[in-house]
Scaffold this motif. Sequence first.
Motif, short mmCIF file in Angstrom:
data_model
loop_
_atom_site.label_atom_id
_atom_site.label_comp_id
_atom_site.label_asym_id
_atom_site.label_seq_id
_atom_site.Cartn_x
_atom_site.Cartn_y
_atom_site.Cartn_z
N GLU A 31 4.94 -5.11 1.23
CA GLU A 31 6.10 -4.44 -0.04
C GLU A 31 5.24 -2.77 -0.50
O GLU A 31 4.41 -2.74 -0.56
CB GLU A 31 6.26 -5.14 -1.06
N TYR A 32 6.95 -2.30 -0.95
CA TYR A 32 6.36 -0.45 -2.01
C TYR A 32 6.31 -1.12 -3.18
O TYR A 32 7.35 -1.14 -3.54
CB TYR A 32 7.06 -0.47 -0.87
N LYS A 33 5.21 -0.94 -3.79
CA LYS A 33 5.89 -1.39 -5.31
C LYS A 33 4.91 -0.13 -5.90
O LYS A 33 3.41 0.06 -5.35
CB LYS A 33 5.43 -2.38 -5.57
N ASN A 34 5.25 0.64 -7.10
CA ASN A 34 4.09 1.37 -7.78
C ASN A 34 3.92 2.44 -6.52
O ASN A 34 2.56 2.94 -7.49
CB ASN A 34 3.19 1.14 -8.54
N GLY A 35 4.30 2.67 -5.91
CA GLY A 35 3.49 4.22 -5.06
C GLY A 35 2.34 3.79 -4.53
O GLY A 35 2.25 4.30 -3.09
N GLN A 36 2.49 2.05 -3.69
CA GLN A 36 1.74 1.65 -3.40
C GLN A 36 2.01 1.02 -1.83
O GLN A 36 3.48 -0.05 -2.04
CB GLN A 36 0.73 0.80 -3.84
N MET A 37 1.49 0.63 -0.84
CA MET A 37 1.71 -0.51 0.00
C MET A 37 0.59 -1.50 -0.23
O MET A 37 0.00 -1.34 -0.42
CB MET A 37 1.34 -0.02 1.60
N ILE A 38 1.34 -2.74 -0.57
CA ILE A 38 1.15 -3.64 -0.96
C ILE A 38 1.17 -5.00 -0.12
O ILE A 38 1.99 -5.49 0.29
CB ILE A 38 0.68 -4.41 -2.50
N LYS A 39 0.07 -5.85 0.00
CA LYS A 39 0.11 -6.85 1.33
C LYS A 39 0.38 -8.41 0.38
O LYS A 39 -0.60 -8.24 -0.06
CB LYS A 39 -0.81 -7.04 1.67
N VAL A 40 1.93 -9.08 0.13
CA VAL A 40 1.51 -10.12 -0.77
C VAL A 40 1.88 -11.19 0.34
O VAL A 40 2.51 -11.48 1.56
CB VAL A 40 2.66 -10.29 -0.84
#
Length: 88
Positions: free
Chosen positions: A53-62
């Motif tokens: 997911e893309y949040k706050n300018g970062q790619m994060i793995k959820v």
Amino acid sequence: MKKVLVGALIAAAFAAPAMAWEGKVVACYDKVWVPAKYGYKQHLIMAAHTEWEYKNGQMIKVHYPAVYKESKHMVKAGYYVAKKAACK
């Protein structure tokens, strides 16, 4: 004489049930309720998975855990049991 005879018959009628008891208490029991037993089964609704997911300018793995729906079914109905107890 009649009054004495009638009085004796009435006294004998009330005394007869008491004289008939010749038994001896052997054991005493209480009535105890045993609750029903239930079984549970889980049905998979959504399998566990991970997403990017893309949040706050970062790619994060959820990671999302699995979702199950639980159903309950009666295995054995409740019943009464005679349990040995102290005599009162």
